[in-house]
Design an enzyme around this catalytic site. Structure first.
Site, PDB file in Angstrom:
ATOM      1  NE  ARG A  58      -5.351  -5.716  -3.991  1.00 26.24           N
ATOM      2  CZ  ARG A  58      -5.595  -5.704  -2.730  1.00 26.24           C
ATOM      3  NH1 ARG A  58      -4.367  -5.656  -2.030  1.00 26.24           N
ATOM      4  NH2 ARG A  58      -6.426  -5.702  -2.050  1.00 26.24           N
ATOM      5  NE  ARG A  96      -2.347  -1.730   3.285  1.00 25.66           N
ATOM      6  CZ  ARG A  96      -2.602  -1.696   4.681  1.00 25.66           C
ATOM      7  NH1 ARG A  96      -3.463  -0.858   5.049  1.00 25.66           N
ATOM      8  NH2 ARG A  96      -2.012  -2.624   5.513  1.00 25.66           N
ATOM      9  CE1 TYR A 142      -2.218 -13.489  11.502  1.00 23.20           C
ATOM     10  CE2 TYR A 142      -0.327 -14.638  10.787  1.00 23.20           C
ATOM     11  CZ  TYR A 142      -1.025 -13.510  11.432  1.00 23.20           C
ATOM     12  OH  TYR A 142       0.011 -12.467  11.150  1.00 23.20           O
ATOM     13  CG  ASP A 189      -1.093 -13.571   3.758  1.00 23.09           C
ATOM     14  OD1 ASP A 189      -0.940 -12.370   3.751  1.00 23.09           O
ATOM     15  OD2 ASP A 189      -1.132 -14.510   4.246  1.00 23.09           O
TER      16      ASP A 189
END
Lengths: 353, 353
Positions: free
Chosen positions: A42, A33, A156, A78
């Protein structure tokens, strides 16, 4: 099929502690970003759909190479992609990170972690690698693949999202070591399968992100995390590409991480590189460790800090074995002009053998 | 007016590395949402209004003493109370923490940090201390006062709220060292005034919370933070009550924190206490360091971890100079039965001289 010959790049040479033309530099989360061209490309789609679009992912991977002149691209992907690809039920929420609708709780959840077949479950990953590798061929810029380390991915899956305390994952590892071992085995297999596929498709180095290992005590790391981390590196050792092990806030673990089997250990900004080298041991290169938070400060501040990193990285006198990076990922509000100036400084003033 | 004589409690003896009857134990954030009696007494009012109600604050301070049988109460208050009391514009958002409507940015903001007059700006603090001290007199339970260290308070004033990166505060300290010095001077004066007032009202020990110092490199801590921390301890040295300096993730800073002037240094769970003692130096007691995240695990897990903390804390063989605590605050979902069992274990099995 044998892996491609390791490319002749400064990044790879630095990983192997060989003499380099220039100290190589890249930034964790250099694609992201902080770049206007990233935000433009994106659009409004999800991160997982961008990762699943090989042409777009290749473009996002290459943007920071064009912008900054860094010595390595890192695959746009990711750490939860393998778990997502086998249908565990992982999403990535903008501004929050990976979230899991049905967190891992019991032995029954092990069945939700079947082996990954990269060619059918996530073919877009290898396709992105091939597109980028073709673009970078002969440029001297390396392509780095990556995976999440079993502990950090597990955090996670068990916590259900980002955590500050890791209380659920710690409770599970201590209270149910058998279940924890089964989970580590399955996540090790996912990471190994993903890394092997990326290497066969053309990445010239790999980084294993154990980003949150620094939340653990040395004893917990030794008992519950290090064996699986070692198994990941053992699982790709025959492919002979250099490997990097990274964590943040991991000063107490550097000696242990040096025994995990990687060629390089990443260091965050809390430990000067010459101190880190003593803890990690002599047979490793180091990567780091400019504080990413400083990249919103004025240039004289960043310049001095970057020079200190270069000096500390070269303090062993060999002029080898240092990959310049931040101590953690680029912040979204980082000044991209500053980051470009850091690359120029490292190239101009980095250690020479 | 001279301060009250230091109470004859195990907590105070342990701070001074004197022989104790039993290893003293208390928990950071022992008063709080984890306790049903806390939730009942607090009701729906704001934290700052509870702190401003001395009778309520005294009750909240005493609840964990009754519940757990800990060896110390810690004043129910917050590190931003002095800045709030002089009108800087600080609030505490439930579930988020301190927030500042107009963050500290420039020299003009220094004027917003006038000196604190505890008797008129925040009389409820000393009143709470007096109420609790009266209740605890002769019980052997110590009352601990506290303040925020200048850096950690500054992080809220500059960032405007809790931060993960501390990029604004780091940019300011590096880029505007003169302004940073002025801010540290003013926050030092606030902390000293608040601590002196608490001591004169009857606390028997004080803790300085530099909770987020671990985000800094050792060089940053030395240049920008340690001088103000030393000035706080120097500012209360004549009052002769023992002092504790605490931070989380501060393994790299323990040696430096040992030079700040406190009697005790707090240690988080990442560094075993016997290792921490070597770094801090021989003239200090240590406080810690059970991982608060483990207090949601089953008792056998917590029991083993607590025994390891006791053994590590006693590893110097003297049986003195260890205050048992968590490595950070009690989590809201902690099992309060487990915390009570930890207190009993420490009292039964803690080191004897």
């Amino acid at each position: 099929m044998s892996p491609p010959a390791v490319a002749d790049t400064d990044l790879v040479r630095a990983c192997f502690r060989q003499p380099v033309e220039r100290t190589p530099v890249w930034f964790m989360r250099q694609a992201g970003r902080s770049l206007p061209e990233y935000r433009a490309a994106r659009g409004t789609g999800s991160i997982l759909s961008a990762i699943g679009d090989a042409a777009l992912a290749a473009e996002l991977t290459l943007q920071p190479v064009r912008r900054y002149g860094v010595d390595a691209a890192i695959l746009f992907s990711d750490i939860v992609v393998p778990a997502h690809a086998i249908g565990f039920g992982v999403d990535i929420e903008p501004g929050r990170g990976p979230v899991v609708a049905q967190p891992f709780r019991s032995h029954r959840d092990l069945e939700r972690l079947r082996p990954l077949d990269p060619d059918t479950d996530a073919p877009y990953v290898a396709e992105t690698v091939r597109l980028v590798a073709r673009e970078l061929a002969g440029s001297g810029v390396a392509l780095i693949g990556f995976a999440g380390a079993p502990f950090t991915v597990a955090s996670y899956l068990i916590e259900g999202g980002p955590s500050r305390t890791f209380s659920k994952v710690k409770a599970l590892m201590h209270a149910e070591p058998g279940l924890w071992g089964g989970l580590m085995d399955r996540l090790t297999a996912l990471s190994v399968a993903s890394l092997r596929s990326q290497i066969m498709a053309g990445v010239q180095a790999v980084q294993l992100f154990d980003s949150w290992a620094g939340s653990l005590s040395p004893d917990e790391y030794t008992r519950f995390v290090l064996p699986a981390t070692r198994a990941v590196f053992a699982g790709i050792a025959d492919l002979a590409v250099p490997s990097i092990l990274f964590g943040v806030g991991n000063g107490e673990l550097l000696g242990l991480m040096g025994t995990a089997g990687s060629d390089v250990v990443g260091v965050d900004w809390r430990v000067p590189l010459h101190v880190a080298r003593r803890r990690i041991g002599p047979d490793h290169a180091v990567q780091g460790n400019l504080d990413p938070a400083l990249c919103v400060a004025p240039w004289p501040v960043v310049e001095q800090a970057a020079r200190e990193v270069l000096a500390s990285g070269a303090a062993d006198g060999s002029g080898t074995g240092h990959i310049f990076n931040l101590g953690h990922g680029v912040l979204p509000d980082a000044d991209i002009g500053i980051l470009g100036a850091v690359v120029d400084l490292v190239h101009a003033e980095g250690a020479r053998p």
